[in-house]
Design an enzyme around this catalytic site. Structure first.
Site, PDB file in Angstrom:
ATOM      1  N   ASP A  25      15.451  79.744  30.107  1.00  0.00           N
ATOM      2  CA  ASP A  25      14.328  78.882  30.846  1.00  0.00           C
ATOM      3  C   ASP A  25      14.511  77.663  29.728  1.00  0.00           C
ATOM      4  O   ASP A  25      14.415  76.552  30.301  1.00  0.00           O
ATOM      5  CB  ASP A  25      12.896  79.628  31.029  1.00  0.00           C
ATOM      6  CG  ASP A  25      13.161  80.519  31.988  1.00  0.00           C
ATOM      7  OD1 ASP A  25      14.032  80.345  32.756  1.00  0.00           O
ATOM      8  OD2 ASP A  25      11.748  80.855  32.204  1.00  0.00           O
ATOM      9  N   GLU A  74      21.656  77.812  37.817  1.00  0.00           N
ATOM     10  CA  GLU A  74      22.035  76.839  36.739  1.00  0.00           C
ATOM     11  C   GLU A  74      22.788  75.599  37.125  1.00  0.00           C
ATOM     12  O   GLU A  74      23.727  75.135  36.171  1.00  0.00           O
ATOM     13  CB  GLU A  74      22.951  77.801  35.424  1.00  0.00           C
ATOM     14  CG  GLU A  74      24.055  78.418  35.998  1.00  0.00           C
ATOM     15  CD  GLU A  74      23.926  79.818  36.496  1.00  0.00           C
ATOM     16  OE1 GLU A  74      25.061  80.467  36.293  1.00  0.00           O
ATOM     17  OE2 GLU A  74      22.850  80.084  36.857  1.00  0.00           O
TER      18      GLU A  74
END
Length: 292
Positions: A187, A213
């Site tokens: 994160d 991502e």
């Protein structure tokens, strides 16, 4: 483009109905998205266990993670020696931290937004709308907003015969960070990359989190060559960036695909071409830009 925070700063007079409305926290990432928790005048706790007033059943949150309390008509948050700490606007707190309207509070893998007392209903519904177009973790546009924006910009560019380019990028070997350092480190990396990209995107462009991502950038009024220059600058900036995670330096590279609008393009075909070029960048060895 990072979505603009349009939350109004309310001015109320003592004794007015708005002034009497309680402050609240809204869950914007992790837990029950959009949940509103009114803050009483006393003290409540945030944690993983059910007996907390704000219970967030995530393994990255301690059983009793933090406490919220009011003092002299101001709300504060304090970490309770949690494993992963408590952050306000991405800065780890030490002791009692006062909260201001719009502050983002991170407890482990959850993010909450503090809204001060006032016209809570109006602010709440505005925040819910913002949640529908914003990625909760990175605070950039989400895929839904990206699709709407791209469709509008393609129509405008086609109508006026103007250039437009689309960029899709994917972080290389991102799974290795999650596997080696944990999902909180992942994160942190996603937020760090979003911040780098935000600094490179102009007001009339749109940056979005496209997937786990993956990021996408819509570049109106931008030729293929100009998009290549932009992407190479972004790629180099990400490659040299080092993010600290509990004393460990985290580094990553990015693969990028670009497609520029043609008269025959639809949203689907433009995205498909950019995605195909991204796949080619991966096949060629990653950490590169492919546009044709």
């Amino acid at each position: 483009m990072k979505p603009r925070d349009t939350t109004p700063h309310l001015r109320t007079t003592p004794g007015s109905r708005a002034a009497l409305a309680p402050a609240c926290m809204i869950v914007i990432y992790g837990g029950e998205l959009g949940r509103r928790i009114e803050l009483p005048s006393g003290e409540i706790t945030i944690g993983r266990d059910d007996d907390n007033a704000i219970s967030l059943p995530l393994h990255t949150i301690s059983r009793r993670h933090a406490r919220l309390f009011e003092r002299d008509n101001h709300h504060y948050i304090e970490d309770l020696d949690s494993t992963n700490g408590t952050l306000v606007n991405e800065v780890e707190i030490d002791g009692a931290q006062p909260l201001r309207n719009g502050d983002l509070v991170r407890c482990g893998g959850a993010v909450l937004k503090f809204i001060e007392g006032g016209n809570i209903e109006a602010l709440y519904h505005e925040e819910i709308y913002r949640l529908t177009i914003t990625d909760g973790l990175t605070q950039i546009a989400n895929k839904r907003h990206f699709a709407d924006f791209l469709e509008r910009e393609i129509a405008r560019a086609s109508r006026h015969g103007r250039p437009l380019s689309l960029v899709i990028m994917d972080l290389d070997h991102f799974k290795n960070i999650n596997d080696q350092y944990g999902h909180l480190a992942g994160d942190r990396m996603l937020k760090g990359i979003a911040a780098i990209l935000t600094s490179q995107v102009r007001r009339d462009e749109l940056l979005a989190r496209y997937g786990g991502e993956e990021f996408a950038v819509v570049l109106p009024e931008t030729t293929l060559r100009a998009a290549e220059i932009f992407c190479e600058r972004v790629r180099a900036e990400i490659e040299k960036t080092e993010l600290d995670w509990d004393g460990a330096p985290l580094r990553i590279t990015v693969s990028i695909g670009i497609a520029s609008l043609t008269p025959e393009d639809s949203v689907q075909s433009l995205v498909a071409r950019a995605d195909a070029h991204l796949y080619e960048a991966k096949q060629q060895g990653r950490n590169r830009v492919v546009s044709a």
